[in-house]
Every structure is written in structure tokens, then in C-alpha cells.
Design an enzyme around this catalytic site. Structure first.
Site, mmCIF file in Angstrom:
data_model
loop_
_atom_site.group_PDB
_atom_site.id
_atom_site.type_symbol
_atom_site.label_atom_id
_atom_site.label_comp_id
_atom_site.label_asym_id
_atom_site.label_seq_id
_atom_site.Cartn_x
_atom_site.Cartn_y
_atom_site.Cartn_z
ATOM 1 N N LYS A 181 17.047 60.161 -40.163
ATOM 2 C CA LYS A 181 17.456 59.433 -38.951
ATOM 3 C C LYS A 181 16.155 58.936 -38.305
ATOM 4 O O LYS A 181 15.511 59.658 -37.559
ATOM 5 C CB LYS A 181 18.212 60.390 -38.009
ATOM 6 C CG LYS A 181 19.257 59.731 -37.128
ATOM 7 C CD LYS A 181 18.759 58.567 -36.297
ATOM 8 C CE LYS A 181 18.035 59.035 -35.049
ATOM 9 N NZ LYS A 181 17.347 57.904 -34.366
ATOM 10 N N GLY B 136 8.961 64.406 -32.613
ATOM 11 C CA GLY B 136 9.261 63.551 -31.468
ATOM 12 C C GLY B 136 8.858 64.246 -30.185
ATOM 13 O O GLY B 136 7.950 65.083 -30.176
ATOM 14 N N SER B 137 9.562 63.917 -29.111
ATOM 15 C CA SER B 137 9.167 64.421 -27.794
ATOM 16 C C SER B 137 9.624 65.865 -27.598
ATOM 17 O O SER B 137 10.536 66.353 -28.276
ATOM 18 C CB SER B 137 9.783 63.541 -26.709
ATOM 19 O OG SER B 137 11.192 63.650 -26.777
ATOM 20 N N GLY C 262 13.059 67.696 -28.804
ATOM 21 C CA GLY C 262 12.836 68.843 -29.694
ATOM 22 C C GLY C 262 13.509 70.104 -29.168
ATOM 23 O O GLY C 262 14.169 70.832 -29.936
ATOM 24 N N GLU D 145 7.807 69.249 -34.516
ATOM 25 C CA GLU D 145 6.448 68.819 -34.156
ATOM 26 C C GLU D 145 6.582 67.861 -32.982
ATOM 27 O O GLU D 145 7.297 66.872 -33.074
ATOM 28 C CB GLU D 145 5.746 68.131 -35.341
ATOM 29 C CG GLU D 145 5.286 69.101 -36.415
ATOM 30 C CD GLU D 145 4.342 70.185 -35.917
ATOM 31 O OE1 GLU D 145 3.628 69.961 -34.920
ATOM 32 O OE2 GLU D 145 4.340 71.281 -36.499
ATOM 33 N N CYS E 217 0.395 61.194 -31.737
ATOM 34 C CA CYS E 217 0.591 62.519 -31.132
ATOM 35 C C CYS E 217 -0.736 63.248 -31.008
ATOM 36 O O CYS E 217 -0.918 64.098 -30.153
ATOM 37 C CB CYS E 217 1.572 63.334 -31.962
ATOM 38 S SG CYS E 217 1.092 63.434 -33.682
ATOM 39 N N GLU F 283 1.633 64.463 -21.212
ATOM 40 C CA GLU F 283 1.408 63.475 -22.267
ATOM 41 C C GLU F 283 1.779 62.083 -21.733
ATOM 42 O O GLU F 283 2.908 61.858 -21.308
ATOM 43 C CB GLU F 283 2.284 63.802 -23.485
ATOM 44 C CG GLU F 283 2.014 62.883 -24.654
ATOM 45 C CD GLU F 283 2.900 63.175 -25.865
ATOM 46 O OE1 GLU F 283 4.134 63.283 -25.686
ATOM 47 O OE2 GLU F 283 2.364 63.297 -26.977
HETATM 48 P P1 NAD Z 1 11.939 60.986 -29.072
HETATM 49 O O1 NAD Z 1 12.057 62.454 -28.894
HETATM 50 O O2 NAD Z 1 12.422 60.099 -28.007
HETATM 51 O O3 NAD Z 1 12.698 60.527 -30.402
HETATM 52 C C1 NAD Z 1 12.411 61.115 -31.647
HETATM 53 C C2 NAD Z 1 13.641 61.004 -32.523
HETATM 54 O O4 NAD Z 1 14.661 61.842 -31.974
HETATM 55 C C3 NAD Z 1 14.222 59.594 -32.616
HETATM 56 O O5 NAD Z 1 14.668 59.351 -33.929
HETATM 57 C C4 NAD Z 1 15.403 59.678 -31.673
HETATM 58 O O6 NAD Z 1 16.432 58.749 -31.963
HETATM 59 C C5 NAD Z 1 15.875 61.089 -31.917
HETATM 60 N N1 NAD Z 1 16.727 61.648 -30.856
HETATM 61 C C6 NAD Z 1 16.725 61.360 -29.542
HETATM 62 N N2 NAD Z 1 17.675 62.076 -28.897
HETATM 63 C C7 NAD Z 1 18.284 62.856 -29.836
HETATM 64 C C8 NAD Z 1 19.334 63.807 -29.814
HETATM 65 N N3 NAD Z 1 19.957 64.119 -28.686
HETATM 66 N N4 NAD Z 1 19.691 64.402 -30.975
HETATM 67 C C9 NAD Z 1 19.063 64.106 -32.127
HETATM 68 N N5 NAD Z 1 18.062 63.190 -32.221
HETATM 69 C C10 NAD Z 1 17.680 62.583 -31.085
HETATM 70 O O7 NAD Z 1 10.386 60.705 -29.399
HETATM 71 P P2 NAD Z 1 9.686 59.301 -29.643
HETATM 72 O O8 NAD Z 1 9.548 58.584 -28.348
HETATM 73 O O9 NAD Z 1 10.341 58.592 -30.772
HETATM 74 O O10 NAD Z 1 8.245 59.758 -30.159
HETATM 75 C C11 NAD Z 1 7.169 60.028 -29.323
HETATM 76 C C12 NAD Z 1 6.929 61.514 -29.258
HETATM 77 O O11 NAD Z 1 6.736 62.026 -30.575
HETATM 78 C C13 NAD Z 1 5.663 61.878 -28.510
HETATM 79 O O12 NAD Z 1 5.925 62.956 -27.668
HETATM 80 C C14 NAD Z 1 4.695 62.279 -29.624
HETATM 81 O O13 NAD Z 1 3.692 63.177 -29.219
HETATM 82 C C15 NAD Z 1 5.623 62.890 -30.603
HETATM 83 N N6 NAD Z 1 5.034 62.930 -31.935
HETATM 84 C C16 NAD Z 1 4.638 64.133 -32.432
HETATM 85 C C17 NAD Z 1 4.047 64.209 -33.688
HETATM 86 C C18 NAD Z 1 3.612 65.521 -34.262
HETATM 87 O O14 NAD Z 1 3.505 65.636 -35.481
HETATM 88 N N7 NAD Z 1 3.368 66.528 -33.445
HETATM 89 C C19 NAD Z 1 3.880 63.044 -34.445
HETATM 90 C C20 NAD Z 1 4.300 61.829 -33.896
HETATM 91 C C21 NAD Z 1 4.891 61.787 -32.644
#
Ligand code: NAD
Length: 485
Positions: free
Chosen positions: A175, A228-229, A233, A250, A284, A385
Site C-alpha cells: 500500500k 511513515g509518521s 505508526g 519505522e 527521515c 519533526e
Molecule cells: P504517513 O504516516 O502519513 O503515511 C505513511 C503511509 O501510511 C501512507 O501509505 C499512508 O497512506 C498510510 N496510512 C495513513 N493512515 C493510515 C491508516 N489509518 N491505516 C493504514 N495506513 C495508513 O507518513 P508520510 O507523510 O507518508 O511519510 C512521512 C513520515 O515518514 C515522516 O514522519 C518520516 O520521518 C517517516 N519516514 C520514516 C522512515 C524510516 O525509515 N524511519 C523513512 C521514511 C519516512
């Protein structure tokens, strides 16, 4: 380039059941709609789960050598389309073309690396108390795995999850972020070109909140790997625990570089800016704090400001542009709100602090590279962040003070120190509370064959990439064999 793309489910390109779609916008030019993509529903999610579940037994039963061959063929397919896919990555994500090519190359390397892992031992023998008993372990697949990924590394992150998942015999539903679906579609095309059996790799586009519950809680799903965020998470972890799933998170960072008086100033300035502003600060592992020893503070800050003022902002295909746009209008507005907040908190704006107002740049979601001086550790700009081109500069009395500041945040993803002193470097490596620590390197980046992941609030304590990726995507079976009679 087509106007409309579909989900990849059970080896077919399938329209979303409810017919709903989302546009994908070029962040360098809001008038450039790349294409329409499915905004999938729970019904589509269940279809993808069913396909992955149906494909699992045959895929898991294959020799791992055969699975590795599929990964190699997918790597070849990706390599053959490197230029085209990198250009699409740049167009939908906004990073520069060289960075997009580098990321796509990383995806190819990861596929080949995990193909190689398919030939490594998958267990160990254990001496039994009984001389005639053969006692050993085997790593067996976890099962159907949901991979939920962000937009900022839309080739590398899906592949660094999918490659080990597939190598170790799992089937997957990817996804991708709704902000970067095209590159995920291209990854599926490469697996399709590799002849991967139907249902082994599925891509479901759309908003996470619409499909997340099914993808996480469906009885057929065993594992969820999320990047993701923190907010998303934590939500996913709650659902995974409630439904007895294995999960891996992560998440965000507030990564810092420490600068000591004995550093190589030129190198330190260049790598600090690279960590802070490449990919518009949307890694990230981006450097979002620099903690400077008081004895070099003024010299370092003067050099940093001078260099920052020379950085050109522009679209990813503008040859001399150092930094592109952030991902969306919302992201730009959030970064600008943090800039306002930092000023209200009393930090000193040294340069940037606004969006470009001239030429083509007004059509994109740009923020000028921004430096804040005199930032105090308790300010929100030093704690939260921002995920954009904003660097907070803090002053430290000595190395101990710098380490206390470095560790005084909820995150622990990456950290750097710039010094010529071995003692300082080793003290930092011991005491920095981060999963990735570097000496005389920028905070961003780690080689794909090494473990990647954060400590504290940045992770769920598991690691991705490297040999350790196997830990999440397999489970251990202990086998004991005795003679009959
Ligand atoms: P996000 O959490 O908004 O989205 C990440 C994913 O989660 C997307 O595919 C989104 O559609 C999905 N999502 C959102 N709500 C959901 C739900 N209720 N159920 C299931 N899936 C859902 O994050 P973003 O804005 O896409 O990415 C930025 C964040 O990612 C930053 O905080 C960054 O630090 C982090 N990040 C971390 C790493 C790492 O390895 N630590 C790497 C890259 C990015």
C-alpha cells in the site's frame, strides 16, 4: 504515460470496485496532474488479501533459489527502465533527477542483494542431548505481509520491504502513499515482467485510512511492515496488537549533527547542508538540528549561512538546482507554520523562512532553505519533526552538553559528529541514542547491506535491510528428528 492507472491484484490490473480515484500532482508544478490513481476501498483491500493468501502456499514451497531468480529478473527489468522510472519518481515526489536515479539504483541493488540472501543458510543445527537426534531450526515464511509505505522514498522503501518479504517466501500487498503511487505501479510492472506468479506481489493504491483496517486486521494477514509518521505508526501498532499480528514500524526523526572545534570546517558545512536540504529535508534521516560547540559556533554559523545563501532552489530536472519542492501544498504550509512558530519562540531567523515568490517556482510547493540560530533545546523547533528544509542551530558548552541535547528528544533515528578526535568520536558512538550514528558523515543515508532503523520513538525496535531483515519476515521452526525404532 497513461491518464489513469489501476491496482495490481492477483496478476491483473484491476479498477477500484467503487471507481473512485485520486489525482497525482507534480509538486514542482501544481498545474501538472500526472495521472489518476485508484482510491481503493475495503473491498479492493480484501481482494488483494485474498490474492496474496491464495498465492502463499505455492510461493512459500518454492526453493529459495527460484525465488531469488525472480528477484534478479525484477532487478534487470528495473535497470532496463532506470531513466524512465527515475524521471517519474522525480515528477511525482519532487527530488532531483540525480537523487531519483540514485534511489532507483538502490532499489536494483536491494533486489540483487536479497536474491543473494536466498542462498544463505536458513537455520542452524543444535547439539541434542540424545546422540541419535538431529535437532535443527529453519526460518520459515511469516505469511501474508502488508507493506505500508510513505512517499519520500517511493522506490527504495517499498523494495527494501518487498525484496526480503518475497525472498523469504512471503506474499505481499504493498500500500504505497497516495502521494507517490506511480513508482509503486512501476515496481509492480517490473515484478510482472519478471514473471512473478499471480498474487505474490499486489499493489493497492489510495488513502491509508480507507484500506488500512482490512490490510492490518484481516485474518489472512500475518505481518505488517510500516514506514511513515509516528501518528499513523502508533495507530497501526494498536490494531496489530489487538489482532495478534507481527508488526514493524519505522517512523520519524529529529536527527542532529554535533560540530566540535577540531572538525574540518569545509567538510562539516557541506555535509550539514547536504543532510539538511537535499530532498528538501524530507528524509527521515535528514539533519534537522546541528549542535555546535561554543568555541566554533560563530565561525561555523557564518560559513553555514554564506553557503546556504548560494543554494539554488528549483525543479528536479534543473541542472544546478540544489533543492526541489516539498511534496504538497499542505506540507509547504506546515513547514511555513513551523517557521513562524520558531520565530515566535525566539529563535533567530538567519536565512530563508519563506516560499519563493518569483518565476515558475510560484507554481510549485517550494520553501527556501531556512536556518535558525540561537535555538534552545526545549523549543518546539528543536523537538518536533518538521520534515522540510529547516535547520535548527543549537549551542553546546562541550561534548557532554552536546550529547545531552542530542539525546533530549523523543526520537532516535540518526546522528552525526564532526571531529578529528578519536576519543570524541568513540564517546559519541557510545552515547548517542540513535540507531544510525556516523562520524564525519551526514546524518542521512546508510548502505543497503547494513541494518537500518531507529531507537526510542523512531522505531518499534526492529531493523530493516541487511542480514537482519530476515528476523521480521520469517519465523523460526525447531525440528527434531529421531530414528524409527
Ligand atoms: P504517513 O504516516 O502519513 O503515511 C505513511 C503511509 O501510511 C501512507 O501509505 C499512508 O497512506 C498510510 N496510512 C495513513 N493512515 C493510515 C491508516 N489509518 N491505516 C493504514 N495506513 C495508513 O507518513 P508520510 O507523510 O507518508 O511519510 C512521512 C513520515 O515518514 C515522516 O514522519 C518520516 O520521518 C517517516 N519516514 C520514516 C522512515 C524510516 O525509515 N524511519 C523513512 C521514511 C519516512
Amino acid at each position: 504515460m497513461r491518464d489513469c492507472y489501476e491496482n495490481f491484484i492477483d496478476g491483473n490490473w484491476v479498477a477500484p470496485a467503487k471507481g473512485e480515484r485520486l489525482p497525482n500532482i507534480n509538486p514542482a508544478n501544481r498545474h501538472d496532474t500526472i495521472a489518476q490513481f485508484p482510491n481503493s476501498s475495503a473491498e479492493d483491500a480484501q481482494a488483494a488479501v485474498n490474492a496474496a493468501s491464495k498465492a502463499l502456499p505455492a510461493w512459500a514451497a518454492l526453493s529459495s533459489h527460484v525465488r531469488g531468480e525472480y528477484l534478479r529478473k525484477a532487478a534487470d527489468a528495473l535497470e532496463a527502465r532506470l531513466g524512465e522510472i527515475a524521471a517519474d519518481l522525480m515528477r511525482e515526489e519532487g527530488k532531483s533527477l540525480p537523487e531519483a536515479k540514485g534511489e532507483t539504483m538502490r532499489g536494483i541493488t536491494l533486489l540483487r542483494y536479497f536474491a543473494g540472501q536466498c542462498m544463505l543458510p536458513d537455520g542452524e543445527t543444535i547439539p541434542s542431548a540424545n546422540a541419535s537426534t538431529l535437532l535443527y531450526t529453519r526460518r520459515v515464511p511469516l505469511g501474508v505481509c502488508t507493506l505500508i509505505t510513505p512517499w519520500n522514498f517511493p522506490v527504495a522503501i517499498p523494495i527494501w520491504k518487498a525484496a526480503p518479504a518475497l525472498a523469504f517466501g512471503n506474499t505481499v500487498i504493498l500500500k504505497p502513499s497516495e502521494l507517490s503511487p506511480l513508482t509503486a505501479i512501476h515496481i509492480a510492472e517490473c515484478f510482472e515482467a519478471a514473471g512473478l506468479p499471480a498474487g505474490v506481489f499486489n499493489v493497492l493504491c489510495g488513502e491509508g485510512a480507507r484500506v488500512g483496517e482490512t490490510l492490518i486486521t484481516a485474518p489472512e494477514v500475518t505481518g505488517i511492515s510500516f514506514t511513515g509518521s509516528v501518528r499513523t505508526g502508533k495507530h497501526i501498532a494498536g490494531q496489530a496488537v489487538a489482532h495478534g499480528k507481527k508488526y514493524q514500524l519505522e517512523m520519524g526523526g529529529k536527527n542532529a549533527a554535533i560540530v566540535l572545534p577540531d572538525c574540518n570546517l569545509e567538510q562539516t558545512v557541506a555535509l550539514t547542508l547536504q543532510g539538511a536540504f537535499k530532498s528538501a529535508g524530507e528524509k527521515c534521516t535528514a539533519t534537522s538540528r546541528v549542535i555546535v560547540h561554543k568555541d566554533i559556533y560563530d565561525t561555523f554559523v557564518t560559513a553555514l549561512v554564506q553557503k546556504t545563501l548560494t543554494l539554488k532552489v528549483g525543479a528536479g530536472d534543473v541542472a544546478d538546482a540544489y533543492m526541489g519542492p516539498v511534496i504538497s501544498a499542505q506540507a509547504r504550509d506546515r513547514v511555513l507554520r513551523y517557521i513562524e512558530l520558531a520565530q515566535n519562540e525566539g529563535a533567530t531567523l538567519l536565512c530563508g523562512g519563506d516560499a519563493p515568490t518569483e518565476g515558475d517556482l510560484v507554481n510549485g510547493f517550494y520553501v527556501n532553505p531556512t536556518l535558525f540560530g540561537n535555538v534552545l533545546p526545549e523549543m518546539r523547533i528543536a523537538q518536533e519533526e518538521v520534515f522540510g528544509p529547516v535547520l535548527a542551530i543549537l549551542r553546546a558548552a562541550d561534548l557532554n552538553d552536546a550529547l545531552d541535547i542530542l539525546n533530549g528528544v523523543e526520537f532516535g533515528l540518526s546522528a552525526s559528529i564532526f571531529t578529528r578526535s578519536l576519543d570524541s568520536a568513540l564517546a559519541f558512538a557510545d552515547r548517542a541514542n540513535a540507531g544510525l550514528v556516523r562520524v564525519n558523515g551526514e546524518t542521512a543515508g546508510v548502505e543497503p547491506q547494513a541494518p537500518f532503523g531507529g531507537m526510542k520513538g523512531s522505531s518499534s525496535y526492529s531493523r530493516e535491510q541487511g542480514l537482519i531483515a530476515k528476523d521480521f519476515f520469517t519465523q523460526v521452526k525447531t525440528i527434531s528428528i529421531d530414528r524409527a525404532g
